[in-house]
Enzyme design. Structure first.
Site, PDB file in Angstrom:
ATOM      1  N   SER A 240      43.481 -38.496  43.360  1.00  0.00           N
ATOM      2  CA  SER A 240      42.659 -38.120  44.598  1.00  0.00           C
ATOM      3  C   SER A 240      42.748 -39.499  45.590  1.00  0.00           C
ATOM      4  O   SER A 240      44.125 -40.371  45.230  1.00  0.00           O
ATOM      5  CB  SER A 240      40.554 -38.498  44.275  1.00  0.00           C
ATOM      6  OG  SER A 240      41.054 -39.864  44.422  1.00  0.00           O
ATOM      7  N   LYS A 241      42.527 -39.361  47.091  1.00  0.00           N
ATOM      8  CA  LYS A 241      42.787 -39.550  48.276  1.00  0.00           C
ATOM      9  C   LYS A 241      42.661 -41.293  47.571  1.00  0.00           C
ATOM     10  O   LYS A 241      42.412 -42.537  48.315  1.00  0.00           O
ATOM     11  CB  LYS A 241      42.436 -39.306  49.187  1.00  0.00           C
ATOM     12  CG  LYS A 241      43.368 -38.077  49.758  1.00  0.00           C
ATOM     13  CD  LYS A 241      42.678 -38.101  51.009  1.00  0.00           C
ATOM     14  CE  LYS A 241      43.334 -36.522  51.979  1.00  0.00           C
ATOM     15  NZ  LYS A 241      42.250 -35.762  52.344  1.00  0.00           N
ATOM     16  N   ARG A 242      42.054 -41.713  46.951  1.00  0.00           N
ATOM     17  CA  ARG A 242      41.188 -42.984  46.702  1.00  0.00           C
ATOM     18  C   ARG A 242      42.315 -43.698  46.184  1.00  0.00           C
ATOM     19  O   ARG A 242      42.280 -45.026  46.145  1.00  0.00           O
ATOM     20  CB  ARG A 242      40.338 -42.997  46.085  1.00  0.00           C
ATOM     21  CG  ARG A 242      38.687 -43.240  46.264  1.00  0.00           C
ATOM     22  CD  ARG A 242      37.401 -43.388  45.565  1.00  0.00           C
ATOM     23  NE  ARG A 242      37.438 -42.115  44.882  1.00  0.00           N
ATOM     24  CZ  ARG A 242      37.861 -42.178  43.954  1.00  0.00           C
ATOM     25  NH1 ARG A 242      37.164 -43.374  42.893  1.00  0.00           N
ATOM     26  NH2 ARG A 242      37.277 -41.641  42.926  1.00  0.00           N
TER      27      ARG A 242
END
Length: 467
Positions: A240-242
């Site tokens: 994910s973007k995290r």
RNA sequence: GUCCCCUUCGUCUAUCGGUUAGGACGCCAGAUUUUCAUUCUGGAAAGAGGAGUUCGAUUCUCCUAGGGGAUACCA
């Protein structure tokens, strides 16, 4: 038959790390076989496709050094061709118009799920006469897929994977507005582009079965399939973007070298015995499908960083300087002169030895172009005691007296000074480093002295006079 | 829910029935050293669980568990 592979991203975002690896594998496979590596932009989703994303993909590919053959294919521009195949299928009775509404479809899935059946389209318009069509409804075109038996995908990475045909419903080929869907477009484009080997993420594995049915209905040869496992984030969950799902340009901005990232990505899911550091040339020579692993890998920044440091240490000084210059310009807000560039390149050999990223390289070369008097950081300041200052002043005199300024003469002078002062080398080297660089961390002090030159060195030393 | 895939040190992986289960990153300890880093030496660290096949299973089969993916008029 020459090998033709392709990378087919949809331009709905940047080129993320998983896509980059897929592209790399396709590229390596094509180069290994001296075949062709094609690029296709799957922009049939008009809502979500953007020009910025297309540019980001091109830039990312170029930065990673993955050059593609021929002009990129834009899938949307080929929609007429896709529709033509759909019509051909209708004419042959292999596809049909479906007038089911979205609500009907939703109900269908819901009840199927409730009854524990596969949530698929039930084929209610499959054999219905077109005259029964409700007025004012634009139909979609569905593929008449086999209801019984199985479809087996002969996957070069996953092995034979068998799907019951009842799991695979009649997929939509053409939307109500007449535009083709992904399922149809890939099949037609891959055929028209002459793609022999499809290497993609294993999230497409089920699609492969559907596409195989379609290909066989049309009567085309089925290309080789290789579905590679996905890359997961450090926590094992989907990227994910995290964590890892950054665009490749983010890795560039973090100071990673493309060759290091390539090497890292290659080892994520592919192996060649115990080899870890693999040049691109070797990768092309060695790459194969057999050694692609079947399980998902987690992205590990620590290992990337280690490889990056290794590639930096082995990189050419001029090359690194050219990478550092724009970062330095950006961070200092000023242009870097050619003299300063020369200085940086001269120091690069010592600098790169202790760098983990291009960014840290830029950071550590800052002292070279700093204006006198230097601003010392706190640790550096604390090293310049009155006593140390006095020692440094005497050292400055000694350095001034040197007839020649080179690595040997400056080292000799500093060592002689330490001896004369009855100090260990470290006792004089640290204050000296503080004076010359403003910090407590730098390349070897003789190296710094030599690179900085007589005037700057002595000037900087005298600048820390304490009285 | 249904279908598909996966499962060796914390992480990436080697092993293709017989190994003290190897390497790399990271971690710990030590050596080198003018700082930091590099380099070098040593160390801790793994076959998800259970059946079966076999003289012998990490390796082959099945089950369970866990993880992932797919189930769109997205790609």
């Amino acid at each position: 038959m020459t090998v033709v592979t392709r990378f087919a991203p949809s331009p709905t975002g940047f080129l993320h790390i998983g896509g980059a690896r897929t592209a790399l594998f396709n590229w390596l496979y094509a180069r290994h076989h001296e075949g062709k590596f094609l690029l296709r932009i799957e922009d049939t989703d008009r809502e979500r496709s953007t020009d910025e994303a297309i540019e980001a993909i091109f830039d990312g590919m170029k930065w990673l050094g993955l050059d593609w053959d021929e002009e990129p294919v834009f899938q949307f521009s080929r929609r007429d061709r896709h529709a033509e195949i759909a019509r051909q299928l209708i004419d042959e009775g292999k596809a049909y118009y479906c007038y089911a509404s979205k609500e009907e479809l939703a109900d269908m899935r819901e009840t199927a799920r409730a009854e524990g059946r596969p949530p698929v389209y039930d084929g209610r318009w499959r054999d219905r006469d077109p005259s029964e069509a409700p007025a004012g409804v634009d139909p979609v075109v569905r593929f008449k897929s086999p209801n019984e038996g199985v479809t087996v995908v002969h996957d070069l990475v996953q092995g034979d994977v068998t799907f019951a045909n009842e799991q695979l419903d009649d997929m939509i080929l053409l939307r109500a507005d007449g535009t083709p869907t992904y399922m149809l477009s890939v099949v037609v484009d891959d055929y028209d582009m002459g793609v022999t080997d499809i290497i993609r993420g294993d999230d497409h594995l089920t699609n492969a079965a559907r596409q195989k049915q379609l290909i066989e209905a049309i009567g085309w040869p089925v290309p080789n399939h290789s579905h590679i496992p996905l890359i997961h984030g450090p926590d094992g969950a989907k990227l994910s973007k995290r964590h890892g799902a950054l665009g490749v340009e983010a890795y560039r901005d973090m100071g990673y070298l493309p060759e290091a990232l390539r090497n890292y990505l290659l080892r994520l899911g592919w192996s060649h015995g115990d080899d870890e550091v693999i040049s691109t040339e070797q990768a092309i020579e060695w790459f194969n499908l057999e050694n692609i692993g079947k399980s998902a890998a987690r992205f590990d920044f620590a290992k990337l960083e280690n490889l990056n440091g290794l590639y930096i240490r082995n990189a050419d000084d001029a090359y690194l300087t050219s990478l550092v210059a724009p970062i330095l310009a950006k961070n200092t807000g000023q242009e870097i002169s050619s003299n300063q560039l020369k200085l940086i390149e001269k120091a690069m050999n010592g600098l790169k030895e202790r760098a983990k990223s291009v960014n840290s390289l830029a950071e550590s070369s800052l002292f070279l172009i700093a204006e006198r008097p230097l601003a010392l950081d706190d640790k550096a300041k604390s090293l310049i005691t009155e006593e140390a200052s006095a020692v440094l002043m005497r050292l400055a005199d000694r350095l001034e007296a040197l007839e020649q300024w080179n690595p040997e003469t400056v080292e000799e002078a500093v060592r002689a000074a330490a001896e004369a002062e009855n100090l260990k080398l470290g006792k004089i080297a640290q204050p000296l480093r503080a004076a010359l660089t403003g910090t407590t961390v730098s390349p070897g002090i003789f190296d710094v002295l030599n690179v900085l030159g007589r005037e700057q060195s002595i000037g900087r030393i005298r600048d820390v006079r304490s009285d």
